[in-house]
Design a protein around this motif. Sequence first.
Motif, PDB file in Angstrom:
ATOM      1  N   GLU A 336      51.917  18.658  39.438  1.00  0.00           N
ATOM      2  CA  GLU A 336      52.252  18.322  38.055  1.00  0.00           C
ATOM      3  C   GLU A 336      52.661  19.573  37.279  1.00  0.00           C
ATOM      4  OE1 GLU A 336      49.273  18.191  39.422  1.00  0.00           O
ATOM      5  OE2 GLU A 336      48.283  16.266  39.143  1.00  0.00           O
ATOM      6  N   MET A 337      53.738  19.457  36.487  1.00  0.00           N
ATOM      7  CA  MET A 337      54.133  20.589  35.653  1.00  0.00           C
ATOM      8  C   MET A 337      53.205  20.709  34.447  1.00  0.00           C
ATOM      9  SD  MET A 337      56.571  22.320  36.901  1.00  0.00           S
ATOM     10  CE  MET A 337      57.350  23.235  35.560  1.00  0.00           C
ATOM     11  N   ARG A 338      52.645  19.566  33.999  1.00  0.00           N
ATOM     12  CA  ARG A 338      51.738  19.572  32.857  1.00  0.00           C
ATOM     13  C   ARG A 338      50.498  18.760  33.201  1.00  0.00           C
ATOM     14  NH1 ARG A 338      54.844  22.781  31.864  1.00  0.00           N
ATOM     15  NH2 ARG A 338      56.189  23.124  30.060  1.00  0.00           N
ATOM     16  N   GLY A 339      49.352  19.244  32.819  1.00  0.00           N
ATOM     17  CA  GLY A 339      48.132  18.453  32.927  1.00  0.00           C
ATOM     18  C   GLY A 339      47.397  18.592  34.247  1.00  0.00           C
ATOM     19  N   GLY A 340      47.999  19.189  35.250  1.00  0.00           N
ATOM     20  CA  GLY A 340      47.271  19.452  36.494  1.00  0.00           C
ATOM     21  C   GLY A 340      46.406  20.681  36.300  1.00  0.00           C
ATOM     22  N   THR A 341      45.756  21.104  37.351  1.00  0.00           N
ATOM     23  CA  THR A 341      45.002  22.347  37.224  1.00  0.00           C
ATOM     24  C   THR A 341      45.849  23.479  37.761  1.00  0.00           C
ATOM     25  OG1 THR A 341      44.004  22.013  39.381  1.00  0.00           O
ATOM     26  CG2 THR A 341      42.776  21.203  37.486  1.00  0.00           C
ATOM     27  N   ALA A 342      45.675  24.626  37.157  1.00  0.00           N
ATOM     28  CA  ALA A 342      46.456  25.786  37.576  1.00  0.00           C
ATOM     29  C   ALA A 342      45.586  27.019  37.489  1.00  0.00           C
ATOM     30  CB  ALA A 342      47.683  25.950  36.686  1.00  0.00           C
ATOM     31  N   ASN A 343      45.831  27.940  38.376  1.00  0.00           N
ATOM     32  CA  ASN A 343      45.201  29.251  38.177  1.00  0.00           C
ATOM     33  C   ASN A 343      46.082  30.345  38.738  1.00  0.00           C
ATOM     34  OD1 ASN A 343      44.074  30.360  40.865  1.00  0.00           O
ATOM     35  ND2 ASN A 343      43.380  28.219  40.878  1.00  0.00           N
ATOM     36  N   ALA A 344      45.896  31.520  38.197  1.00  0.00           N
ATOM     37  CA  ALA A 344      46.679  32.666  38.655  1.00  0.00           C
ATOM     38  C   ALA A 344      45.726  33.792  39.034  1.00  0.00           C
ATOM     39  CB  ALA A 344      47.624  33.133  37.553  1.00  0.00           C
ATOM     40  N   SER A 345      46.027  34.455  40.134  1.00  0.00           N
ATOM     41  CA  SER A 345      45.232  35.610  40.567  1.00  0.00           C
ATOM     42  C   SER A 345      46.042  36.868  40.321  1.00  0.00           C
ATOM     43  CB  SER A 345      44.909  35.505  42.057  1.00  0.00           C
ATOM     44  OG  SER A 345      44.162  34.342  42.310  1.00  0.00           O
ATOM     45  N   ILE A 346      45.450  37.809  39.624  1.00  0.00           N
ATOM     46  CA  ILE A 346      46.144  39.067  39.330  1.00  0.00           C
ATOM     47  C   ILE A 346      45.248  40.224  39.752  1.00  0.00           C
ATOM     48  CG2 ILE A 346      47.195  40.516  37.540  1.00  0.00           C
ATOM     49  CD1 ILE A 346      46.612  36.924  36.711  1.00  0.00           C
ATOM     50  N   ASN A 347      45.782  41.099  40.543  1.00  0.00           N
ATOM     51  CA  ASN A 347      45.072  42.329  40.890  1.00  0.00           C
ATOM     52  C   ASN A 347      45.752  43.483  40.195  1.00  0.00           C
ATOM     53  OD1 ASN A 347      43.034  41.595  43.039  1.00  0.00           O
ATOM     54  ND2 ASN A 347      44.882  40.681  43.897  1.00  0.00           N
ATOM     55  N   ILE A 348      44.958  44.387  39.671  1.00  0.00           N
ATOM     56  CA  ILE A 348      45.506  45.594  39.042  1.00  0.00           C
ATOM     57  C   ILE A 348      44.742  46.788  39.589  1.00  0.00           C
ATOM     58  CG2 ILE A 348      46.023  46.772  36.873  1.00  0.00           C
ATOM     59  CD1 ILE A 348      45.740  44.060  35.467  1.00  0.00           C
ATOM     60  N   SER A 349      45.488  47.763  40.055  1.00  0.00           N
ATOM     61  CA  SER A 349      44.814  48.886  40.709  1.00  0.00           C
ATOM     62  C   SER A 349      45.668  50.147  40.616  1.00  0.00           C
ATOM     63  CB  SER A 349      44.568  48.543  42.181  1.00  0.00           C
ATOM     64  OG  SER A 349      43.982  49.640  42.843  1.00  0.00           O
ATOM     65  N   HIS A 350      45.017  51.279  40.802  1.00  0.00           N
ATOM     66  CA  HIS A 350      45.764  52.531  40.955  1.00  0.00           C
ATOM     67  C   HIS A 350      46.303  52.663  42.378  1.00  0.00           C
ATOM     68  CE1 HIS A 350      44.899  54.267  37.054  1.00  0.00           C
ATOM     69  NE2 HIS A 350      43.625  53.929  37.186  1.00  0.00           N
ATOM     70  N   GLU A 351      45.622  51.948  43.290  1.00  0.00           N
ATOM     71  CA  GLU A 351      45.978  52.057  44.711  1.00  0.00           C
ATOM     72  C   GLU A 351      46.871  50.881  45.128  1.00  0.00           C
ATOM     73  OE1 GLU A 351      44.769  54.700  46.263  1.00  0.00           O
ATOM     74  OE2 GLU A 351      43.559  55.244  44.519  1.00  0.00           O
ATOM     75  N   THR A 352      47.514  51.048  46.282  1.00  0.00           N
ATOM     76  CA  THR A 352      48.276  49.942  46.846  1.00  0.00           C
ATOM     77  C   THR A 352      47.347  48.768  47.112  1.00  0.00           C
ATOM     78  OG1 THR A 352      49.768  51.501  47.886  1.00  0.00           O
ATOM     79  CG2 THR A 352      49.759  49.271  48.780  1.00  0.00           C
ATOM     80  N   ILE A 353      47.805  47.567  46.774  1.00  0.00           N
ATOM     81  CA  ILE A 353      46.959  46.382  46.891  1.00  0.00           C
ATOM     82  C   ILE A 353      47.256  45.678  48.221  1.00  0.00           C
ATOM     83  CG2 ILE A 353      46.457  44.123  45.882  1.00  0.00           C
ATOM     84  CD1 ILE A 353      47.347  45.529  43.150  1.00  0.00           C
ATOM     85  N   GLY A 354      46.198  45.435  48.983  1.00  0.00           N
ATOM     86  CA  GLY A 354      46.392  44.859  50.309  1.00  0.00           C
ATOM     87  C   GLY A 354      46.668  43.370  50.276  1.00  0.00           C
ATOM     88  N   SER A 355      45.904  42.645  49.488  1.00  0.00           N
ATOM     89  CA  SER A 355      46.056  41.188  49.465  1.00  0.00           C
ATOM     90  C   SER A 355      46.122  40.703  48.024  1.00  0.00           C
ATOM     91  CB  SER A 355      44.871  40.538  50.175  1.00  0.00           C
ATOM     92  OG  SER A 355      44.820  39.158  49.846  1.00  0.00           O
ATOM     93  N   PRO A 356      47.008  39.749  47.741  1.00  0.00           N
ATOM     94  CA  PRO A 356      47.098  39.231  46.375  1.00  0.00           C
ATOM     95  C   PRO A 356      46.021  38.200  46.043  1.00  0.00           C
ATOM     96  CG  PRO A 356      48.710  38.153  47.773  1.00  0.00           C
ATOM     97  CD  PRO A 356      48.003  39.173  48.646  1.00  0.00           C
TER      98      PRO A 356
END
Lengths: 476, 78
Positions: A336-356
Amino acid sequence: MHTIKHQKARSLYPTFERKAPGADVSHYCPGCGHGTVHNLIAEAIDDLGIQDRTIFCSPVGCSVFGYYYFDTGNIQCAHGRAPAVASAIRRTHEEAIVISYQGDGDLAGIGMSQIVHAANRGENITVFFINNAIYGMTGGQMAPTTILGQKTVTTPDGRHAENEGFPIGMVEIINSLQAPVFIERVSLAGAKKVMKARMAIRKALRNQVEKKGFSFVEILSPCPVNWKMTAVEARRWLENNLEPVFPVGNLRDLPKGPFDKVDKKKDSRMSDRKILEILGVNEEEVHAGTVQLQEEQNVKIAGFGGQGVLSTGILLANCAIAEGLKTTWLPSYGAEMRGGTANASINISHETIGSPIVSYPNVLMVMNLPSLDAFEDKVRPGGAIYVNSSLATRKVRRADVTAYHIPASDMANDLGTIQSASVILLTVYALVSGAITIETLKKVIPLSIKRKNLVDLNMQAIEAGVTWHRDNCPKP
Amino acid sequence: MSLEEKNFIEVNPKRCKGCAACIVACPNGCIEIGSEINQMGYQFARFAVRKCIACGMCFYTCPEFGAITVYQKPRKGA
């Protein structure tokens, strides 16, 4: 003194740890065609002097262990995806010699679309297609290239066209495309044919060295064990039964690639600066390198679809980039574009990030009650939870995290757009964590939002967040 | 004529799986399957008839890695 005229290629390892430490025999069955082709490819790599820059992409199938044999760069690719992997290497490593080595199940079955599109793009790669008309590794099931009448485990009565379709001729399919420069089918049925295969393999690799474009060699290869014959019988059967269905010969050998404009195409490749320009980023405006993270930020933002969960995540990630940090953004949402569930994962680091992926966040922003219920227990001890208390009507239950209950939807509604609630949460997070600065946030927002009036509303949302933080978060 | 003046091949008995592809490949019938059995349980090939022309057909047909090495006789005057 005798001289050695033919010996094992240098591009093959001295020992093959697949079988046992120090073992020097292959894992292939006696009389298998793979070893013959490996030898021919390795010799060509030696003779062309390209061992140090060759990347060998192995498939899924009997030849899955290519990396135990070829002393080159190696990648074992997902089933059928070797041409896609090879294309990616091609685009990023200009000097690499990229070999995609695939069997019939891998290339003509599950990977049919990958090979067709890589060929159609005319990627400057070399594909070796080992066609033994059967699934070898899994024990002799019918392959797309199994010939009519051929008995396999899954066609015990022989392949019937009306039930299983006709055998697929891959070189003929590839030959229907404009981009490839070299297309040939060869056979391992006898010594002279092996020598022809050798020439085709060398030519297909030399084409890549000369940057001509896409070369495709189909090699009809014996599978004595699954054909239930001796190695010698298998070579005879190949000649008498496979070759009439899959005629050997060269279908295409162009003196140069179809892209006359290859060099111009290269010149027109966008520079990083050009990309930033198109995205409307003014490099001078971003102040990279001022932020010092206390710890890597593993952020989860969750809510209903339409609450700005995903776009707030992108906004956060873009701010992190503007701060000169490393970041990833990974969305998860329903159909669903509206009304479904949604989540976003964001990693922030000084180092290279291995997995999102963020399974256990140290920062959680929840826009509604179901999201709080779903993710509260996942937050790492000592982490922070930012709650849209307008919709998430209960308090955070955990005592080992810091909770901020912000009536963000009500505040946003007062401003005139309920959708900016997530930006209010983001603002409070920015101030509490210091992971991004408000200054950066204000500079990045106009780049993420196209409509001018919404930019203004979001700027007001930021101010509202700043005010809430001033009034509700005691200074340490 | 001594071995020194002829081409020959060497079959590594530990690596050969006895598939006999080389035997069919050899234009001069130089190779045969012996009666000995190696550690893998295969009756391995061996160089039997000294009519080798060092053409490499056995070498290129062989599906194992380094099971066959082809030696060329010294060139005249070398």
